[in-house]
Design a protein around this motif. Structure first.
Motif, PDB file in Angstrom:
ATOM      1  N   LEU A  50       0.821  -1.224   0.000  1.00  7.49           N
ATOM      2  CA  LEU A  50       0.000   0.000   0.000  1.00  7.49           C
ATOM      3  C   LEU A  50       0.852   1.271   0.000  1.00  7.49           C
ATOM      4  O   LEU A  50       0.332   2.357   0.264  1.00  7.49           O
ATOM      5  CB  LEU A  50      -0.954  -0.005   1.203  1.00  7.49           C
ATOM      6  CG  LEU A  50      -1.949  -1.188   1.237  1.00  7.49           C
ATOM      7  CD1 LEU A  50      -2.855  -1.085   2.453  1.00  7.49           C
ATOM      8  CD2 LEU A  50      -2.790  -1.259  -0.046  1.00  7.49           C
ATOM      9  N   GLU A  54       0.626   5.289   4.191  1.00 10.56           N
ATOM     10  CA  GLU A  54      -0.821   5.088   4.321  1.00 10.56           C
ATOM     11  C   GLU A  54      -1.243   5.496   5.751  1.00 10.56           C
ATOM     12  O   GLU A  54      -0.954   4.774   6.720  1.00 10.56           O
ATOM     13  CB  GLU A  54      -1.162   3.619   4.031  1.00 10.56           C
ATOM     14  CG  GLU A  54      -2.620   3.261   4.234  1.00 10.56           C
ATOM     15  CD  GLU A  54      -3.587   4.234   3.586  1.00 10.56           C
ATOM     16  OE1 GLU A  54      -3.550   4.395   2.362  1.00 10.56           O
ATOM     17  OE2 GLU A  54      -4.381   4.858   4.331  1.00 10.56           O
ATOM     18  N   LEU A  57      -2.983   3.033   8.280  1.00  8.98           N
ATOM     19  CA  LEU A  57      -2.198   1.977   8.937  1.00  8.98           C
ATOM     20  C   LEU A  57      -1.455   2.534  10.146  1.00  8.98           C
ATOM     21  O   LEU A  57      -1.342   1.877  11.183  1.00  8.98           O
ATOM     22  CB  LEU A  57      -1.212   1.337   7.938  1.00  8.98           C
ATOM     23  CG  LEU A  57      -1.855   0.655   6.731  1.00  8.98           C
ATOM     24  CD1 LEU A  57      -0.797  -0.079   5.901  1.00  8.98           C
ATOM     25  CD2 LEU A  57      -2.950  -0.333   7.150  1.00  8.98           C
ATOM     26  N   SER A 278       0.244  -7.114   6.129  1.00  8.35           N
ATOM     27  CA  SER A 278       0.224  -5.840   6.869  1.00  8.35           C
ATOM     28  C   SER A 278       0.842  -4.737   6.022  1.00  8.35           C
ATOM     29  O   SER A 278       1.265  -3.721   6.565  1.00  8.35           O
ATOM     30  CB  SER A 278       1.021  -5.980   8.164  1.00  8.35           C
ATOM     31  OG  SER A 278       2.366  -6.301   7.855  1.00  8.35           O
ATOM     32  N   SER A 279       0.933  -4.964   4.706  1.00 14.81           N
ATOM     33  CA  SER A 279       1.672  -4.066   3.827  1.00 14.81           C
ATOM     34  C   SER A 279       3.074  -3.831   4.415  1.00 14.81           C
ATOM     35  O   SER A 279       3.681  -2.788   4.197  1.00 14.81           O
ATOM     36  CB  SER A 279       0.915  -2.733   3.657  1.00 14.81           C
ATOM     37  OG  SER A 279       1.556  -1.930   2.694  1.00 14.81           O
ATOM     38  N   TYR A 281       4.005  -3.035   7.243  1.00 17.03           N
ATOM     39  CA  TYR A 281       4.184  -1.973   8.242  1.00 17.03           C
ATOM     40  C   TYR A 281       4.617  -2.560   9.576  1.00 17.03           C
ATOM     41  O   TYR A 281       5.301  -1.892  10.349  1.00 17.03           O
ATOM     42  CB  TYR A 281       2.898  -1.145   8.399  1.00 17.03           C
ATOM     43  CG  TYR A 281       2.738  -0.050   7.338  1.00 17.03           C
ATOM     44  CD1 TYR A 281       3.048  -0.286   6.003  1.00 17.03           C
ATOM     45  CD2 TYR A 281       2.286   1.216   7.700  1.00 17.03           C
ATOM     46  CE1 TYR A 281       2.901   0.713   5.051  1.00 17.03           C
ATOM     47  CE2 TYR A 281       2.136   2.227   6.748  1.00 17.03           C
ATOM     48  CZ  TYR A 281       2.445   1.961   5.422  1.00 17.03           C
ATOM     49  OH  TYR A 281       2.296   2.943   4.486  1.00 17.03           O
ATOM     50  N   THR A 326      -5.154  -3.162   6.873  1.00  9.33           N
ATOM     51  CA  THR A 326      -4.630  -3.439   5.519  1.00  9.33           C
ATOM     52  C   THR A 326      -5.675  -4.208   4.707  1.00  9.33           C
ATOM     53  O   THR A 326      -5.980  -3.852   3.560  1.00  9.33           O
ATOM     54  CB  THR A 326      -3.325  -4.268   5.597  1.00  9.33           C
ATOM     55  OG1 THR A 326      -2.386  -3.561   6.391  1.00  9.33           O
ATOM     56  CG2 THR A 326      -2.740  -4.534   4.214  1.00  9.33           C
TER      57      THR A 326
END
Ligand code: PLP
Length: 440
Positions: A50, A54, A57, A278-279, A281, A326
């Motif tokens: 993402l 973002e 998040l 969780s992209s 993160y 996410t």
């Protein structure tokens, strides 16, 4: 910045170079200590799906940190958000669930899935079934079991792995020497003959599971020929050998479907996910375990009364909150749909390299792309063209990675068409400088 105290993952023994240090990210771009801007063509490590900024998040993590920064899953107690994430994943899962097990990395998700396969057969009174099948060039992680399933020598060297009983099959790569001169159909037949022979030589009753990536990433972006996995599954089912689909790269939209399993019509018994969950993160991974396998795990057997596997940070609440957000964003923004729309842009841009000097092949699928170079024609040793090109690409402002002789693109899934074109344009400039260095 002094980085001499960092023991770098995946580095070259004795190379005392300082790593390239990144300090900031925004959208699909990152900046280093010198303030130089890069467009990130590989989403960190196939994972920042993402992009780097973002806000939802960040907010999800901050809120969870305030509310409950940690509660482990132990002694039949866990955090509410961990349970909620398991529900979310079970609802999204492309296989009949089952339950969800959480870990912290792709490697430990695959270790866990391998242990679940072993436990499954033990619970069925077949504790002798321990062997694990995987592909040459498959990448499943670097821990002891997942590293043993990995089919890349540099992951084994010096570590005493693969462990005994980890068996290798040929890569379903239509450009490999085994495929030479065969049609795709004939090559699939060849691969299936090899699988059947291996199973009969080893004894079907010694094999616990087969683990594979729907599209092979670190092994050089290998897209299997049509119908390959359906044929593999037929053979596995005959012998009750479990199929673990490693979707650490292909999960959550990368192929244009939410899962590679759906994209390729697979029927695995377990799916492992991490990265895009969780992209990236926060670290979190999961094993989606089918209902059929779960029933056996849940029963155990006369001899096995407990399920002794888990980690302190299994389903860490802050990582779980970020993963929930996410998944919400991926669905609300229809990220798989965005990937399907963007895929032709990446394909058209990379197809310009087809037939170009020193290029052996160009492959794309969803938002995965690979330009494979011919090391011999480059007058280089295998692995060297990719390394040189990726270094040149960074000099030209695009971060990429290489896998064998293939330069890999795995951009954030939120990349705009213009971002994708810019990544490839910057790579094209790097390629031209590579050609001129080699006198082409
Ligand atoms: N499986 C696949 C397909 C991967 O690409 C990776 C990492 O790149 C892993 C497993 C291991 O994941 P991790 O590095 O989070 O342990």
């Amino acid at each position: 910045m002094d980085s001499s105290t960092l023991l770098e993952p995946h580095t070259v023994v004795g190379l005392p170079t300082a790593p390239h240090v990144i300090t900031r990210g925004e959208g699909v771009r990152v900046w280093d200590t010198e303030g130089k801007e890069y467009v990130d063509g590989v989403a960190g490590l196939w994972c920042v799906t993402l992009g780097y900024s973002e806000p939802r998040l960040v907010e999800a993590a901050a809120k969870q940190l305030e509310r409950l920064p940690f509660y482990g899953s132990f002694n039949h107690r866990t955090a509410d958000v961990t349970v909620a994430l398991a529900d979310d994943l079970a609802a999204l899962s492309p296989i009949p669930m089952g339950r969800v097990f959480f870990g912290n990395s792709g490697s430990d998700a695959n270790d866990s899935a391998i242990k679940f396969a072993w436990f499954y057969h033990c619970a069925k009174g077949r504790s002798h079934r321990k062997k694990i099948l995987s592909h040459h060039r498959g990448y499943h992680g670097a821990t002891t079991a997942a590293g043993s399933a990995t089919g890349l020598a540099h992951i084994h060297n010096g570590f005493g792995i693969p462990l005994p009983g980890f068996l290798r099959m040929h890569t379903p790569d239509v450009l490999s020497t085994q495929a030479n001169g065969l049609s795709d159909e004939e090559f699939v037949d060849w691969l299936i003959d090899e699988l059947e022979l291996l199973i009969s030589q080893e004894g079907p009753d010694t094999i616990a599971a087969f683990i594979a990536e729907p599209i092979m990433g670190a092994g050089g972006l290998v897209i299997p020929p049509d119908g390959y996995y359906a044929r593999v599954e037929e053979v596995l089912k005959q012998h009750d050998i479990l199929f673990i689909a490693d979707e650490v790269i292909t999960g959550f939209g990368r192929t244009g479907s939410m899962f590679g399993t759906t994209e390729f019509g697979l029927r695995p018994d377990m799916i492992t996910v991490a990265k895009g969950l969780s992209s990236a993160y926060l670290p979190i991974s999961a094993v989606l375990v089918s209902g059929e396998v779960c029933d056996v795990l849940a029963k155990g057997s006369q001899e096995i009364r407990s399920f002794g596997h888990g980690f302190t940070y299994s389903g860490h609440p802050v990582a779980a909150a970020v993963a929930r957000e996410t998944l919400a964003i991926v669905q609300e923004r229809d990220i798989p749909g965005r990937v399907r729309a963007a895929a032709p842009v990446l394909t058209n841009a990379l197809d310009k390299f087809l037939g170009a000097p020193l290029v052996r092949d160009v492959r794309t699928y969803g938002l995965l792309g690979g330009v494979e170079f011919d090391a011999v024609a480059c007058g280089l040793r295998p692995g060297e063209p990719g390394k040189e090109l990726v270094t040149a690409a960074a000099e030209h402002g695009v971060l990429l990675r290489f896998a064998g002789d293939t330069v890999v693109f795995a951009p954030p899934l939120v990349s705009t068409d213009a971002d994708l074109e810019e990544m490839v344009d910057r790579f094209a400039a790097a390629y031209r400088s590579f050609l001129s260095t080699h006198g082409v």
